[in-house]
Enzyme design. Sequence first.
Site, PDB file in Angstrom:
ATOM      1  N   SER A 302      -6.785  -0.457  -8.868  1.00 32.45           N
ATOM      2  CA  SER A 302      -5.471  -0.619  -9.491  1.00 32.45           C
ATOM      3  C   SER A 302      -4.660   0.682  -9.487  1.00 32.45           C
ATOM      4  CB  SER A 302      -5.658  -1.170 -10.911  1.00 32.45           C
ATOM      5  OG  SER A 302      -4.443  -1.615 -11.457  1.00 32.45           O
ATOM      6  N   ASP A 313      -0.683   7.937   1.922  1.00 28.80           N
ATOM      7  CA  ASP A 313       0.493   7.518   2.687  1.00 28.80           C
ATOM      8  C   ASP A 313       1.476   8.653   2.904  1.00 28.80           C
ATOM      9  OD1 ASP A 313      -0.531   5.008   2.864  1.00 28.80           O
ATOM     10  OD2 ASP A 313       0.954   4.032   1.579  1.00 28.80           O
ATOM     11  N   LYS A 327      -7.383  -3.727  -5.557  1.00 29.85           N
ATOM     12  CA  LYS A 327      -6.602  -4.497  -6.535  1.00 29.85           C
ATOM     13  C   LYS A 327      -5.136  -4.097  -6.400  1.00 29.85           C
ATOM     14  CE  LYS A 327      -6.122  -5.621 -11.466  1.00 29.85           C
ATOM     15  NZ  LYS A 327      -4.792  -5.071 -11.748  1.00 29.85           N
TER      16      LYS A 327
END
Length: 574
Positions: A302, A313, A327
């Site tokens: 999460s 990223d 998740k």
Amino acid sequence: MNTKRTLIGALVVLMALGLSSFKQEDDRNFQIAKNLDIFNAIFKELDLFYVDTLNPEKVIQNGVNGMLALTDPYTEYYPEEEVSSLKEMITGKYGGIGAAIRYYKKKDRIAVIEPIEGMPAAEAGVKAGDIILSVGGKDMVRGDLKPQEFSEKVSEALRGEPGTSFILKVLRPLKNDSTVMEFKITRKNIRNNPVPYYGMVHDSIGYLALSGFTDNCAKDVKKAFIELKDKGAKALILDLRDNGGGSLQEAVDIVNFFIPKGKEIVVTKGKIRQAAGSFKTANEPIDTGMPLAVLVNGNTASASEILSGSMQDLDRAVIIGTRTYGKGLVQTTRQLPYNGTLKVTTSKYYIPSGRCIQAIDYAKKNADGSVARIPDSLTHVFYTAAGREVRDGGGIRPDIEVKGDKFPNILFYLLNDDLIFDYATQYCLTHPALVSVDSLQITDEDYADFKKLVKDANFTYDRQSEQMLKTLKEVAEFEGYMEGATEEFKALEQKLNHNLDRDLDYFSGPIKEQIAEEVATRYFFERGAAMQRLKDDADLKKAIEVLTSPAEYRKILSVPEAKTESDAHTASQK
């Protein structure tokens, strides 16, 4: 004339689509009203005519559970009496004594397993290993309750309004006996520490463990990070292993310490407009150049995946460990009648590359209600800011995968039977003081004492290889292959013949590590356990190796040269 006909035709098509849409919506609304009426009528008929008296709360709750079972594990109903547990999960705060407890089957009681440093229980003198006898004069006995229900009952008794006092009566194990002790404890506001440990781990490398994204945890991380920088940290290891997540906003705020202001970190998308959102870094960062490594594992989930995934990223940190949980769902709370609360999944989140790392599609359950992870073959390629390939649909894949040691079967049963817990209690009685975690060492003599405790307890455990061999023999006999394989099976049985002494010696390494961690917790609380785990940590060693090699660090966060040349060649051909 043709244009007019075209416009009229388009208008007719739009009207048809609109009418179809309205009809579908009307049909759905009718189905909802119809089935609610049926549900209501069935309950009334059962309540009126069924031979036995029904418990209305239990019957309706089962109906609610049936509805929720068709969604995902994160959509949950909290009735009024359980809302406090939801608030605690979100905030990390509660009124109590500050001690972890659990069922202790040897005494059929609840035991204190870890008082929190600086909190009322620890300040009063309560220790791990104490068996709770009564709280405020009320005996804490199990009766007909299940162990989990018993634990919840005692936990509820220990909690209460800050400032209220009570007498806690415990049974404390001694060297050759035990004694009853009483402590007067005054409850206070307890806040679980989201940063259980931080410190320098190698020359100019700082280490910071984050256990959860509770309210205001970003402030704790900021304080620890600045302190590490003041101590000379030129690189940082952020440990998110076993961090199950929490507040999305707190995750974005922590990313902001390392990423410039104005960067979009997370986008949420749901069925309704209110579920859509964009989360950007809102403040000036603390340090955008310091080399970073983030440690993750299969229990990193999460908000932890938002932090680690966005850092990946944006090519801001090297991710090390094993693939994360996956998740990619966001929950919000909705108030219900009679002070209940529904925690409901309202959207999916997407990190800077545009990917969603949700690993399971709960909308596509099997007939038996089971679900499966999205196979790697069906995931899609996305690209980091620098152009590195990353994938969606299965958690965050580390830049460097470190395969940890497998958890031995015998260790699971030693923990489950409280034998390591019991030995740690005994160890603390015979080793009254430790100067530091560094001085803690489980010697061969200590381990011999542990082995004696295990044997005296008549310890047995499920040996999976024996079970599998037995099953294989049954299958071989059923299929007619046993006659020609009898000797081979006998030889294999001899090799797989389990011996407790042999198993305790063979797996002494991981067993000693678990004993040392339990002992460190007794002397130095949660931070002691964290420090002990770091003594022989493969992920940590790899992180230090990468952070002490600037060339390797840059290489990991860059697009491979072969791919760059291939892209350039493709572009020139176009």
